[in-house]
Design a protein around this motif. Structure first.
Motif, PDB file in Angstrom:
ATOM      1  N   ARG A  25       0.835  -1.212   0.000  1.00 29.10           N
ATOM      2  CA  ARG A  25       0.000   0.000   0.000  1.00 29.10           C
ATOM      3  C   ARG A  25       0.863   1.252   0.000  1.00 29.10           C
ATOM      4  O   ARG A  25       0.590   2.212  -0.725  1.00 29.10           O
ATOM      5  CB  ARG A  25      -0.934   0.012   1.212  1.00 29.10           C
ATOM      6  N   LEU A  26       1.920   1.236   0.813  1.00 29.77           N
ATOM      7  CA  LEU A  26       2.802   2.394   0.894  1.00 29.77           C
ATOM      8  C   LEU A  26       3.515   2.625  -0.437  1.00 29.77           C
ATOM      9  O   LEU A  26       3.576   3.750  -0.939  1.00 29.77           O
ATOM     10  CB  LEU A  26       3.825   2.212   2.025  1.00 29.77           C
ATOM     11  N   HIS A  27       4.023   1.561  -1.016  1.00 24.90           N
ATOM     12  CA  HIS A  27       4.716   1.674  -2.304  1.00 24.90           C
ATOM     13  C   HIS A  27       3.776   2.252  -3.367  1.00 24.90           C
ATOM     14  O   HIS A  27       4.147   3.177  -4.105  1.00 24.90           O
ATOM     15  CB  HIS A  27       5.243   0.307  -2.738  1.00 24.90           C
ATOM     16  N   ARG A  28       2.579   1.717  -3.443  1.00 25.20           N
ATOM     17  CA  ARG A  28       1.621   2.189  -4.448  1.00 25.20           C
ATOM     18  C   ARG A  28       1.190   3.629  -4.180  1.00 25.20           C
ATOM     19  O   ARG A  28       1.051   4.430  -5.116  1.00 25.20           O
ATOM     20  CB  ARG A  28       0.413   1.257  -4.492  1.00 25.20           C
ATOM     21  N   ALA A  29       0.980   3.966  -2.926  1.00 23.74           N
ATOM     22  CA  ALA A  29       0.585   5.346  -2.592  1.00 23.74           C
ATOM     23  C   ALA A  29       1.700   6.319  -2.945  1.00 23.74           C
ATOM     24  O   ALA A  29       1.442   7.396  -3.494  1.00 23.74           O
ATOM     25  CB  ALA A  29       0.227   5.442  -1.115  1.00 23.74           C
ATOM     26  N   ARG A  30       2.949   5.960  -2.646  1.00 19.82           N
ATOM     27  CA  ARG A  30       4.081   6.815  -3.008  1.00 19.82           C
ATOM     28  C   ARG A  30       4.177   6.987  -4.518  1.00 19.82           C
ATOM     29  O   ARG A  30       4.424   8.083  -5.023  1.00 19.82           O
ATOM     30  CB  ARG A  30       5.391   6.229  -2.487  1.00 19.82           C
ATOM     31  N   ARG A  31       3.968   5.895  -5.230  1.00 19.66           N
ATOM     32  CA  ARG A  31       4.029   5.957  -6.691  1.00 19.66           C
ATOM     33  C   ARG A  31       2.928   6.887  -7.227  1.00 19.66           C
ATOM     34  O   ARG A  31       3.184   7.727  -8.094  1.00 19.66           O
ATOM     35  CB  ARG A  31       3.888   4.546  -7.268  1.00 19.66           C
ATOM     36  N   ARG A  32       1.712   6.770  -6.686  1.00 16.36           N
ATOM     37  CA  ARG A  32       0.621   7.645  -7.135  1.00 16.36           C
ATOM     38  C   ARG A  32       0.900   9.103  -6.754  1.00 16.36           C
ATOM     39  O   ARG A  32       0.604  10.020  -7.532  1.00 16.36           O
ATOM     40  CB  ARG A  32      -0.712   7.170  -6.575  1.00 16.36           C
TER      41      ARG A  32
END
Length: 183
Positions: free
Chosen positions: A153-160
């Motif tokens: 979730r953190l990785h995807r949120a950072r990417r977004r």
């Protein structure tokens, strides 16, 4: 239960207080806040006055300004927390430190604008990550998920977040993978 006469007299008193003091409450707030926030302080002050009309004695201005002062303090604390969170998000989303104040201000604005476009879930995981200095497993507990799910979730949120901030930030994100989360 209050009768209609009491309700009308309360309404007239509140209207009288507003007419007599709203400009002064606004001026008081405008010395500390921007115009829009100062208008909000006036609204919140008179909402509090309506709720506590029985407690307000003459002269009413000191009560109104005291209430406005507390509302302003809450607003300044909220703004301070938001600024601190933004600073942490900038550090989290970028490894570059140019020392350039204008670049730093632009980064802050970019992060704030990008955060507004993210889902609540993305904002939540980024806030928990950046604000509370929790380990990955602690943050996962807060969010009610496994450490692995938290890392994803953190990785995807950072990417977004990086995508919202623009192409340069997205490239920076690709070159700085998320750190491993301990199980």
């Amino acid at each position: 239960m209050a009768d209609a006469g009491d309700s009308r007299s309360t309404q007239r008193r509140l209207e009288g207080l507003f007419t007599a003091h709203a400009d002064r409450v606004y001026a008081f707030a405008a010395h500390r806040l921007d115009p829009e926030a100062a208008r909000d302080v006036v609204s919140e002050t008179f909402l509090a006055a309506w709720r506590r009309i029985e407690e307000i004695r003459d002269p009413a201005l000191p009560w109104l300004l005291g209430t406005a002062r507390k509302i302003i303090a809450n607003e300044l604390r909220r703004h301070s927390r938001q600024t601190a969170l933004t600073e942490r998000l900038i550090v989290m989303t970028s490894e570059r430190d140019t020392g350039d104040e204008s670049a730093s201000a632009a980064d802050r604005q970019s992060v704030i604008a990008a955060m507004r476009h993210l889902s609540e879930a993305d904002q939540e995981v980024l806030t928990v990550s950046a604000w509370y200095d929790l380990s990955g497993s602690e943050a996962a507990k807060v969010l009610g998920c496994s450490p692995g799910a938290y890392a994803v979730r953190l990785h995807r949120a950072r990417r977004r977040l990086h995508r919202q901030m623009g192409p340069a930030a997205a490239e920076d994100c690709a070159s700085h993978p998320v750190q491993e989360v301990e199980p």
